[in-house]
Design a protein around this motif. Sequence first.
Motif, mmCIF file in Angstrom:
data_model
loop_
_atom_site.group_PDB
_atom_site.id
_atom_site.type_symbol
_atom_site.label_atom_id
_atom_site.label_comp_id
_atom_site.label_asym_id
_atom_site.label_seq_id
_atom_site.Cartn_x
_atom_site.Cartn_y
_atom_site.Cartn_z
ATOM 1 N N GLU A 140 0.813 -1.220 0.000
ATOM 2 C CA GLU A 140 0.000 0.000 0.000
ATOM 3 C C GLU A 140 0.846 1.269 0.000
ATOM 4 O OE1 GLU A 140 -2.622 -0.429 3.301
ATOM 5 O OE2 GLU A 140 -3.980 -1.815 2.244
ATOM 6 N N ASP A 141 2.101 1.168 0.440
ATOM 7 C CA ASP A 141 2.965 2.351 0.421
ATOM 8 C C ASP A 141 3.660 2.536 -0.932
ATOM 9 O OD1 ASP A 141 4.723 0.267 0.512
ATOM 10 O OD2 ASP A 141 5.818 0.939 2.291
ATOM 11 N N GLY A 142 3.305 1.668 -1.910
ATOM 12 C CA GLY A 142 3.851 1.784 -3.246
ATOM 13 C C GLY A 142 5.156 1.044 -3.469
ATOM 14 N N LYS A 143 5.722 0.471 -2.435
ATOM 15 C CA LYS A 143 6.993 -0.234 -2.582
ATOM 16 C C LYS A 143 6.772 -1.639 -3.127
ATOM 17 C CE LYS A 143 9.457 2.376 0.959
ATOM 18 N NZ LYS A 143 10.220 2.331 2.232
ATOM 19 N N PRO A 144 7.753 -2.177 -3.859
ATOM 20 C CA PRO A 144 7.623 -3.543 -4.389
ATOM 21 C C PRO A 144 7.380 -4.551 -3.262
ATOM 22 C CG PRO A 144 9.470 -2.417 -5.413
ATOM 23 C CD PRO A 144 8.999 -1.519 -4.292
ATOM 24 N N ASN A 145 6.558 -5.533 -3.555
ATOM 25 C CA ASN A 145 6.185 -6.537 -2.556
ATOM 26 C C ASN A 145 7.107 -7.757 -2.675
ATOM 27 O OD1 ASN A 145 4.950 -8.333 -0.823
ATOM 28 N ND2 ASN A 145 3.128 -8.635 -2.087
ATOM 29 N N PRO A 146 8.047 -7.930 -1.740
ATOM 30 C CA PRO A 146 8.979 -9.067 -1.825
ATOM 31 C C PRO A 146 8.342 -10.406 -1.474
ATOM 32 C CG PRO A 146 9.355 -7.878 0.213
ATOM 33 C CD PRO A 146 8.326 -7.087 -0.559
ATOM 34 N N TYR A 147 7.110 -10.374 -0.977
ATOM 35 C CA TYR A 147 6.470 -11.604 -0.512
ATOM 36 C C TYR A 147 5.463 -12.170 -1.507
ATOM 37 C CZ TYR A 147 8.565 -9.695 3.657
ATOM 38 O OH TYR A 147 9.467 -9.155 4.542
ATOM 39 N N LYS A 148 5.371 -11.538 -2.670
ATOM 40 C CA LYS A 148 4.458 -12.021 -3.703
ATOM 41 C C LYS A 148 4.832 -13.462 -4.092
ATOM 42 C CE LYS A 148 2.604 -10.893 -8.291
ATOM 43 N NZ LYS A 148 2.856 -12.212 -8.923
ATOM 44 N N GLY A 149 3.825 -14.357 -4.038
ATOM 45 C CA GLY A 149 4.019 -15.739 -4.457
ATOM 46 C C GLY A 149 4.771 -16.625 -3.479
ATOM 47 N N THR A 150 4.988 -16.150 -2.253
ATOM 48 C CA THR A 150 5.779 -16.936 -1.305
ATOM 49 C C THR A 150 4.968 -17.981 -0.545
ATOM 50 O OG1 THR A 150 5.480 -15.212 0.375
ATOM 51 C CG2 THR A 150 7.493 -15.120 -0.967
ATOM 52 N N ALA A 151 3.647 -17.988 -0.691
ATOM 53 C CA ALA A 151 2.817 -18.969 0.021
ATOM 54 C C ALA A 151 1.462 -19.086 -0.665
ATOM 55 C CB ALA A 151 2.640 -18.571 1.489
ATOM 56 N N MET A 152 0.726 -20.103 -0.279
ATOM 57 C CA MET A 152 -0.659 -20.272 -0.706
ATOM 58 C C MET A 152 -1.564 -19.831 0.440
ATOM 59 S SD MET A 152 -2.681 -23.815 -1.690
ATOM 60 C CE MET A 152 -2.348 -24.550 -0.078
ATOM 61 N N VAL A 153 -2.553 -19.023 0.130
ATOM 62 C CA VAL A 153 -3.488 -18.565 1.165
ATOM 63 C C VAL A 153 -4.580 -19.610 1.368
ATOM 64 C CG1 VAL A 153 -5.199 -16.818 1.806
ATOM 65 C CG2 VAL A 153 -3.050 -16.139 0.683
ATOM 66 N N VAL A 154 -4.768 -20.019 2.622
ATOM 67 C CA VAL A 154 -5.877 -20.893 2.999
ATOM 68 C C VAL A 154 -6.701 -20.148 4.034
ATOM 69 C CG1 VAL A 154 -6.563 -23.077 4.069
ATOM 70 C CG2 VAL A 154 -4.565 -23.000 2.554
ATOM 71 N N CYS A 155 -7.981 -19.972 3.742
ATOM 72 C CA CYS A 155 -8.878 -19.243 4.641
ATOM 73 C C CYS A 155 -9.980 -20.185 5.106
ATOM 74 C CB CYS A 155 -9.480 -18.041 3.920
ATOM 75 S SG CYS A 155 -10.671 -17.099 4.906
ATOM 76 N N ASP A 156 -10.270 -20.147 6.403
ATOM 77 C CA ASP A 156 -11.332 -21.005 6.923
ATOM 78 C C ASP A 156 -12.064 -20.317 8.065
ATOM 79 O OD1 ASP A 156 -12.584 -23.404 8.506
ATOM 80 O OD2 ASP A 156 -11.966 -24.230 6.576
ATOM 81 N N ALA A 157 -13.395 -20.391 8.022
ATOM 82 C CA ALA A 157 -14.225 -19.728 9.025
ATOM 83 C C ALA A 157 -14.180 -20.429 10.373
ATOM 84 C CB ALA A 157 -15.679 -19.655 8.541
ATOM 85 N N ARG A 158 -13.580 -21.610 10.446
ATOM 86 C CA ARG A 158 -13.475 -22.312 11.729
ATOM 87 C C ARG A 158 -12.442 -21.675 12.646
ATOM 88 N NH1 ARG A 158 -13.961 -26.149 7.780
ATOM 89 N NH2 ARG A 158 -15.712 -27.585 7.888
ATOM 90 N N LEU A 159 -11.585 -20.822 12.107
ATOM 91 C CA LEU A 159 -10.640 -20.098 12.951
ATOM 92 C C LEU A 159 -11.412 -19.063 13.762
ATOM 93 C CD1 LEU A 159 -7.705 -19.584 10.421
ATOM 94 C CD2 LEU A 159 -7.812 -21.203 12.329
ATOM 95 N N THR A 160 -11.291 -19.136 15.074
ATOM 96 C CA THR A 160 -12.154 -18.340 15.952
ATOM 97 C C THR A 160 -11.642 -16.934 16.213
ATOM 98 O OG1 THR A 160 -11.056 -19.356 17.861
ATOM 99 C CG2 THR A 160 -13.112 -20.364 17.099
ATOM 100 N N SER A 161 -10.347 -16.706 16.009
ATOM 101 C CA SER A 161 -9.790 -15.364 16.212
ATOM 102 C C SER A 161 -9.802 -14.591 14.899
ATOM 103 C CB SER A 161 -8.360 -15.456 16.745
ATOM 104 O OG SER A 161 -7.743 -14.179 16.737
ATOM 105 N N ASP A 162 -10.199 -13.317 14.973
ATOM 106 C CA ASP A 162 -10.195 -12.471 13.779
ATOM 107 C C ASP A 162 -8.820 -11.872 13.512
ATOM 108 O OD1 ASP A 162 -12.815 -12.868 13.073
ATOM 109 O OD2 ASP A 162 -13.568 -11.065 14.060
#
Length: 301
Positions: free
Chosen positions: A212-234
């Motif tokens: 968001e600060d306009g700088k290149p993102n060094p973490y692009k493609g470094t992991a797969m995002v897994v999202c699940d509603a069973r996680l109780t903490s926001d």
Amino acid sequence: MLVNKSTLSSVFIALNAAFNNAFAAAPSVWEKVAMKVPSTTGQNDYAWLSNFPRMRKWVGDKNVKALEAAKYSIVNDDWEATIEVDRNDIEDDTLGIYAPQAQMAGEAARQLPDEIVFDLINGAFTTACFDGQYFCDTDHSVAGASVSNKGTAALTVSTLDAATASYGAARTAMRKFKDAEGRPLNITPNVLLVPPALEDIALALINSERLEDGKPNPYKGTAMVVCDARLTSDTAWFLLDTTKAVKPFIYQERKAPVFVQQTDAQTDDVFNRKKFKFGAEARAAGGYGFWQTAFGSTGAG
């Protein structure tokens, strides 16, 4: 409809089919973060987790590592979901009301491993693993030194500095983990596990060219995002290495979920209450694998 052996057989064959079809179609995500370990007894002993196995140069006698005295056992639990069928509904041929229940039982049976595994993840900051420490903790002991796989930084894409201090710090910590002899474990974090409240941030962090600060993102493609509603903490998020033979979480299965039924018209339930039964049964449990394959942050700042 006349209630007899043939009728009952047809009724429960149909319910069984509804159960199995729903079981096969239900989504499941636990295999993305956990491993299945078959069980043939009431419990499994995981004392072997005390040693992260590595090869060494063979000079002289073999260096045999004894298992530590501390025990880590996972005891299988019994699981069930039971539904009653009123005999009047069979006689009146109004069984359509039970098909959705059979389908829901099938979905619940399919997702039992998910429920077990995500209970483990939700308890990662407060439940002990094989070394007696919380699975995600600040003071795991390795060769007399204190090693942390727990953070408090919020997941963010606001600035490069902030992303480096949260996600970047977790990646660095994991990749620096060593065994008791000081050799790198070659941990490769590849899954970013988040609740729905952090999904957009996680996707931006992993997919965006710039932060968001306009700088290149060094973490692009470094992991797969897994999202699940069973996680109780926001706010809590987890970085995992699922590339190893032993995953961060264990789903231990003694008996896979199966459809069961009680259709004997001579039982007390049928005679006294005119109730038949069907549902699902299973025997399973969950536990923690190598803490070195996970890093958890409470996101509390």
